[in-house]
Design a protein around this motif. Sequence first.
Motif, PDB file in Angstrom:
ATOM      1  N   MET A  71       7.242  48.019  86.450  1.00 52.29           N
ATOM      2  CA  MET A  71       8.450  48.772  86.132  1.00 52.29           C
ATOM      3  C   MET A  71       8.764  49.872  87.148  1.00 52.29           C
ATOM      4  SD  MET A  71       9.843  47.312  83.690  1.00 52.29           S
ATOM      5  CE  MET A  71       9.320  45.905  82.754  1.00 52.29           C
ATOM      6  N   VAL A  72       7.740  50.467  87.736  1.00 57.95           N
ATOM      7  CA  VAL A  72       8.003  51.556  88.687  1.00 57.95           C
ATOM      8  C   VAL A  72       8.109  51.061  90.125  1.00 57.95           C
ATOM      9  CG1 VAL A  72       6.962  53.310  87.206  1.00 57.95           C
ATOM     10  CG2 VAL A  72       5.578  52.212  88.988  1.00 57.95           C
ATOM     11  N   GLN A  73       7.803  49.779  90.328  1.00 59.67           N
ATOM     12  CA  GLN A  73       7.903  49.231  91.679  1.00 59.67           C
ATOM     13  C   GLN A  73       9.310  49.462  92.227  1.00 59.67           C
ATOM     14  OE1 GLN A  73       6.491  45.335  93.748  1.00 59.67           O
ATOM     15  NE2 GLN A  73       8.014  44.786  92.243  1.00 59.67           N
ATOM     16  N   ARG A  74       9.381  49.868  93.458  1.00 59.47           N
ATOM     17  CA  ARG A  74      10.666  50.170  94.088  1.00 59.47           C
ATOM     18  C   ARG A  74      11.170  48.944  94.846  1.00 59.47           C
ATOM     19  NH1 ARG A  74      11.902  54.903  92.561  1.00 59.47           N
ATOM     20  NH2 ARG A  74      13.665  55.205  93.935  1.00 59.47           N
ATOM     21  N   THR A  75      12.463  48.764  94.778  1.00 61.00           N
ATOM     22  CA  THR A  75      13.129  47.647  95.427  1.00 61.00           C
ATOM     23  C   THR A  75      14.277  48.193  96.257  1.00 61.00           C
ATOM     24  OG1 THR A  75      12.569  46.172  93.604  1.00 61.00           O
ATOM     25  CG2 THR A  75      14.385  45.498  95.004  1.00 61.00           C
ATOM     26  N   ASP A  76      14.418  47.701  97.461  1.00 60.94           N
ATOM     27  CA  ASP A  76      15.541  48.106  98.302  1.00 60.94           C
ATOM     28  C   ASP A  76      16.740  47.223  97.985  1.00 60.94           C
ATOM     29  OD1 ASP A  76      14.049  50.059  99.581  1.00 60.94           O
ATOM     30  OD2 ASP A  76      13.382  48.706 101.153  1.00 60.94           O
ATOM     31  N   ILE A  77      17.849  47.868  97.644  1.00 58.45           N
ATOM     32  CA  ILE A  77      19.078  47.132  97.361  1.00 58.45           C
ATOM     33  C   ILE A  77      20.181  47.636  98.284  1.00 58.45           C
ATOM     34  CG2 ILE A  77      18.472  46.609  94.961  1.00 58.45           C
ATOM     35  CD1 ILE A  77      20.460  48.858  94.185  1.00 58.45           C
ATOM     36  N   LEU A  78      21.102  46.749  98.571  1.00 54.81           N
ATOM     37  CA  LEU A  78      22.212  47.096  99.437  1.00 54.81           C
ATOM     38  C   LEU A  78      23.287  47.796  98.618  1.00 54.81           C
ATOM     39  CD1 LEU A  78      23.247  46.852 102.335  1.00 54.81           C
ATOM     40  CD2 LEU A  78      24.294  44.675 101.683  1.00 54.81           C
ATOM     41  N   SER A  79      23.675  48.984  99.041  1.00 59.92           N
ATOM     42  CA  SER A  79      24.741  49.744  98.399  1.00 59.92           C
ATOM     43  C   SER A  79      25.722  50.142  99.493  1.00 59.92           C
ATOM     44  CB  SER A  79      24.162  50.977  97.703  1.00 59.92           C
ATOM     45  OG  SER A  79      25.196  51.733  97.115  1.00 59.92           O
ATOM     46  N   GLY A  80      26.883  49.523  99.441  1.00 59.12           N
ATOM     47  CA  GLY A  80      27.828  49.728 100.534  1.00 59.12           C
ATOM     48  C   GLY A  80      27.265  49.072 101.765  1.00 59.12           C
ATOM     49  N   ASN A  81      27.010  49.843 102.803  1.00 57.44           N
ATOM     50  CA  ASN A  81      26.425  49.255 104.018  1.00 57.44           C
ATOM     51  C   ASN A  81      25.062  49.865 104.329  1.00 57.44           C
ATOM     52  OD1 ASN A  81      27.331  51.742 104.744  1.00 57.44           O
ATOM     53  ND2 ASN A  81      28.477  51.086 106.546  1.00 57.44           N
ATOM     54  N   GLN A  82      24.392  50.402 103.285  1.00 52.60           N
ATOM     55  CA  GLN A  82      23.054  50.947 103.499  1.00 52.60           C
ATOM     56  C   GLN A  82      22.123  50.510 102.366  1.00 52.60           C
ATOM     57  OE1 GLN A  82      23.252  55.188 103.571  1.00 52.60           O
ATOM     58  NE2 GLN A  82      23.849  55.391 101.451  1.00 52.60           N
ATOM     59  N   PHE A  83      20.825  50.503 102.661  1.00 52.48           N
ATOM     60  CA  PHE A  83      19.832  50.164 101.660  1.00 52.48           C
ATOM     61  C   PHE A  83      19.360  51.428 100.961  1.00 52.48           C
ATOM     62  CE2 PHE A  83      19.569  46.324 104.199  1.00 52.48           C
ATOM     63  CZ  PHE A  83      19.454  45.344 103.210  1.00 52.48           C
TER      64      PHE A  83
END
Length: 142
Positions: free
Chosen positions: A81-93
């Motif tokens: 649950m606390v694992q971090r994930t990089d997601i694309l938001s606009g043009n940055q992660f």
Amino acid sequence: MLVLRLLLPLILLISGACAAEVPDPELQAFWTQFRQAVLARNKNKVAAMTQFPFEVRGVVDSSPVKHYNRKGFFDIYERLMVQRTDILSGNQFISKSMIELIEENPEIPPKDVLTENQMRFEDFVFERVRGRWRFTRAYLEE
């Protein structure tokens, strides 16, 4: 007849696209309950919605696959649950925890529905098992 032959593929394509935008009502009901259990920090309820043995894979194909029973699932639950994930938001992660992403998504994102029997929400996989939706797999950086 020629018009029908030309229009039928177009009709099927449009209806398929519309169907992809409306998730299976059973899947949405499952997601709502799963999300509520996660946000309430109710591990027992999440476990009741989980298929055992629960599969955990690494983020690369060469990582060993691990299987957990219910007790083992409780041992790794917080890390999932606390694992971090990089997601694309606009043009940055940007980096968010799985619990943050679950909180932000009361509805299933249509892009996450892979087939009528499988959904992948970031690092979590859900499948229809014997007619019921279950949490079946997670990807975990270890």
